[in-house]
Design a protein around this motif. Structure first.
Motif, PDB file in Angstrom:
ATOM      1  N   ILE A 326       0.839  -1.203   0.000  1.00 14.87           N
ATOM      2  CA  ILE A 326       0.000   0.000   0.000  1.00 14.87           C
ATOM      3  C   ILE A 326       0.871   1.249   0.000  1.00 14.87           C
ATOM      4  O   ILE A 326       0.637   2.198  -0.761  1.00 14.87           O
ATOM      5  CB  ILE A 326      -0.943  -0.010   1.212  1.00 14.87           C
ATOM      6  CG1 ILE A 326      -2.029  -1.085   1.027  1.00 14.87           C
ATOM      7  CG2 ILE A 326      -1.583   1.359   1.434  1.00 14.87           C
ATOM      8  CD1 ILE A 326      -2.896  -1.310   2.245  1.00 14.87           C
ATOM      9  N   ASN A 327       1.894   1.236   0.840  1.00 16.93           N
ATOM     10  CA  ASN A 327       2.795   2.390   0.918  1.00 16.93           C
ATOM     11  C   ASN A 327       3.535   2.628  -0.389  1.00 16.93           C
ATOM     12  O   ASN A 327       3.952   3.756  -0.680  1.00 16.93           O
ATOM     13  CB  ASN A 327       3.805   2.199   2.056  1.00 16.93           C
ATOM     14  CG  ASN A 327       3.155   2.185   3.421  1.00 16.93           C
ATOM     15  OD1 ASN A 327       2.005   2.592   3.585  1.00 16.93           O
ATOM     16  ND2 ASN A 327       3.875   1.690   4.420  1.00 16.93           N
ATOM     17  N   ALA A 328       3.698   1.567  -1.182  1.00 17.04           N
ATOM     18  CA  ALA A 328       4.423   1.677  -2.443  1.00 17.04           C
ATOM     19  C   ALA A 328       3.556   2.216  -3.576  1.00 17.04           C
ATOM     20  O   ALA A 328       4.051   2.383  -4.695  1.00 17.04           O
ATOM     21  CB  ALA A 328       4.999   0.320  -2.841  1.00 17.04           C
ATOM     22  N   GLY A 329       2.263   2.487  -3.295  1.00 23.08           N
ATOM     23  CA  GLY A 329       1.508   3.116  -4.370  1.00 23.08           C
ATOM     24  C   GLY A 329       0.032   2.834  -4.488  1.00 23.08           C
ATOM     25  O   GLY A 329      -0.527   2.975  -5.579  1.00 23.08           O
ATOM     26  N   SER A 330      -0.670   2.463  -3.410  1.00 21.26           N
ATOM     27  CA  SER A 330      -2.121   2.345  -3.519  1.00 21.26           C
ATOM     28  C   SER A 330      -2.725   3.714  -3.834  1.00 21.26           C
ATOM     29  O   SER A 330      -2.283   4.738  -3.320  1.00 21.26           O
ATOM     30  CB  SER A 330      -2.722   1.810  -2.219  1.00 21.26           C
ATOM     31  OG  SER A 330      -4.144   1.871  -2.268  1.00 21.26           O
ATOM     32  N   LEU A 331      -3.779   3.720  -4.661  1.00 20.68           N
ATOM     33  CA  LEU A 331      -4.427   4.975  -5.053  1.00 20.68           C
ATOM     34  C   LEU A 331      -5.854   5.097  -4.524  1.00 20.68           C
ATOM     35  O   LEU A 331      -6.546   6.066  -4.845  1.00 20.68           O
ATOM     36  CB  LEU A 331      -4.449   5.092  -6.578  1.00 20.68           C
ATOM     37  CG  LEU A 331      -3.086   5.246  -7.257  1.00 20.68           C
ATOM     38  CD1 LEU A 331      -3.257   5.276  -8.774  1.00 20.68           C
ATOM     39  CD2 LEU A 331      -2.375   6.512  -6.782  1.00 20.68           C
TER      40      LEU A 331
END
Length: 414
Positions: A326-331
Motif C-alpha cells: 500500500i505504501n508503495a503506491g495504492s491509489l
C-alpha cells in the motif's frame, strides 16, 4: 480481477493505412485501422498518445503478460507494446445507433475487449467464471438496444491506472470527435473502474491532462471502490496459480518474493505486487489495495497467513506484507479523496455469488468471489450517486455478461 486467458485463434486482419483524423487531438496518432475483426466488432483502431511522460512498463519475462490472439496483430505484431499505445474497438452501429450518448467499455486486469465484452467464451470454461460461457456479451447486448458502443484495449494488461486513465480520456476525445457529441457514458469492470473513475476525478500523473467534463454517467461493475486485499488474504492458495515452479502460469501478482515449491526455495521478484529487485510488472494491482483485516479479519486457515498479510518469513514463503505494498503506491485513498464531479452520475453494481470456478473465493465476508460487496458499493467520494444494485447470482467474472447484469447496465444508461 485476475483473468485466465488462453491464446485465441488469430483471424487475419486487413490493415488500412490510417490518415490523421482532422478532429483527433494533436497528441493522438491513429497508426492503423483493422476492418477484419473477430467476435462481431466492426473495426479496431490503434492509437499512440505522443504526450511526453508515458513510461513503457515492465512485462513478466516469461511471456505471461504478453499480448495474444488477434490483439497482438492489432498491436502491429508486437507482443509487448509501448504503454503509450492503445486500441479502440468500434461495435456495429457505432455511428448509427439510436441512443444519443455513446458508451465506452473499459475492461479489467489481465483481460481484453474481446473476452470481456464480446465473447466471454474466448478462453473457454473457467475463463468467464462459469463452467460454460456464452459467445456474446455486453457489446452485442447494448448494440442491439441502440447504443453506440466502443471499447478500449490497453497495451499492458496490468498497467498503471494513471496512464490508463489518460487513455480513457483519449478514447472519449476520439469518440466525441467522430460522432460530434459532447458526452460519453463509461462502464468500467473491476480494474476498469480505476481508470474510468480516475479520469473523471483528475487523479493523474504530473504530466497528465485534467478531466474534460465529458462523461455523463459512470457505471462500475465489481469495481473495488473501497479497495481490496485478496492477494494478501489468500496468498498461499493464490500463489499456486502464479508461481512457475509450482505449475502456475496466470498473469497475476504474488504477495511474496520467495516461495518453496516441491522442496525448492525460489525467488521471483518480477512476480511481486510490491516493487522488488528492480521489478514492477504489476503496478495496476498494487494501486487497488486497501486493508480489510479490520473488518473481516484474515484467512487464518491459510499456510503462512500471518507473514503473508503482515510481512516476513513464513514456513514456505517470504514477502513484504500488504502495508508495504500500500505504501508503495495504492491509489484508493487518493481516488476517494478527489471525489467524482457533481455532473457525473455514478452507478455501482456488485455481485454476491462467491462461486468462481477454479478460484479460491473470497469468503471472509459477502463478496463476488474477489471483491467485497461493501467495497463494490462503497460510495466514499461519490458526489452524485445514480444508484446501486447487487446481482445475487453473479460472481466477479459473470458481472460483465450475466443477463441480469447487462439488463441493469442498460437500464442505468437509458
Amino acid at each position: 480481477m485476475l483473468r485466465l486467458l488462453t491464446a485465441a485463434a488469430v483471424i487475419a486482419a486487413t490493415v488500412v493505412p490510417a490518415g490523421t483524423a482532422a478532429a483527433d487531438p494533436a497528441y493522438l496518432t491513429n497508426e492503423a485501422t483493422y476492418t477484419s475483426v473477430a467476435n462481431g466488432w466492426a473495426k479496431v483502431d490503434r492509437y499512440r498518445d505522443t504526450t511526453p511522460g508515458f513510461v513503457d512498463e515492465q512485462y513478466p519475462p516469461d511471456g505471461r503478460g504478453d499480448q495474444d490472439g488477434q490483439r497482438k496483430t492489432f498491436f502491429n505484431n508486437v507482443a509487448r507494446p509501448s504503454s503509450s499505445r492503445f486500441l479502440l474497438y468500434s461495435a456495429p452501429g457505432w455511428n448509427t445507433g439510436s441512443k444519443p450518448v455513446p458508451v465506452l467499455l473499459v475492461h479489467g486486469a489481465n483481460d481484453n475487449p474481446d473476452r470481456a465484452w464480446a465473447n466471454p467464451n474466448e478462453s473457454g470454461g473457467f475463463g468467464c467464471g462459469s463452467a460454460s460461457c456464452p459467445s456474446t456479451g455486453m457489446m452485442q447486448y447494448l448494440s442491439a438496444r441502440g447504443h453506440k458502443v466502443f471499447a478500449i484495449g490497453f497495451a499492458h494488461k496490468q498497467g498503471d491506472n494513471r496512464q490508463h486513465a489518460q487513455q480513457v480520456g483519449d478514447a472519449i476525445a476520439i469518440i466525441k470527435a467522430r460522432l460530434g457529441v459532447s458526452q460519453v457514458d463509461v462502464v468500467g469492470w473491476s480494474k476498469g473502474m480505476m481508470s474510468g473513475r480516475m479520469y473523471v476525478s483528475s487523479v493523474k500523473p504530473s504530466w497528465g491532462r485534467d478531466y474534460a467534463g465529458d462523461v455523463r454517467r459512470l457505471v462500475t461493475l465489481g469495481g473495488p471502490n473501497g479497495g481490496y486485499d485478496y492477494p494478501f488474504a489468500h496468498g498461499w492458495a493464490h500463489d499456486f496459480s502464479i508461481w512457475p515452479e509450482c505449475g502456475g502460469k496466470i498473469n497475476a501478482p504474488s504477495p511474496h518474493t520467495r516461495m518453496t515449491c516441491y522442496g525448492q526455495y525460489t525467488y521471483h521478484p518480477e512476480l511481486s505486487i510490491t516493487p522488488t529487485g528492480g521489478w514492477d510488472a504489476y503496478p495496476g494491482q498494487r494501486q487497488m489495495l486497501k486493508r480489510w483485516d479490520g473488518v473481516f479479519g484474515v484467512n487464518t486457515s491459510a499456510q503462512d497467513w500471518h507473514t503473508t498479510y503482515y510481512g516476513g518469513q513464513g514456513f514456505y514463503t517470504d514477502g513484504p506484507g500488504i502495508q508495504a505494498a500500500i505504501n508503495a503506491g495504492s491509489l484508493i485513498a487518493a481516488i476517494q479523496g478527489a471525489g467524482t464531479p457533481s455532473g457525473v452520475r455514478v452507478y455501482l453494481l456488485a455481485g454476491a455469488a462467491a462461486n468462481i470456478v477454479g478460484v479460491w473465493n473470497e469468503t471472509r465476508g459477502p463478496s463476488d468471489g474477489i471483491v467485497f460487496i461493501a467495497s463494490a458499493l462503497d460510495t466514499t467520494g461519490v458526489t452524485t450517486l445514480g444508484g446501486t444494485a447487487t446481482i445475487a447470482t453473479a460472481n466477479h467474472l459473470q458481472l460483465g455478461w450475466a443477463t441480469s447484469s447487462m439488463s441493469q447496465v442498460a437500464t442505468w444508461l437509458s
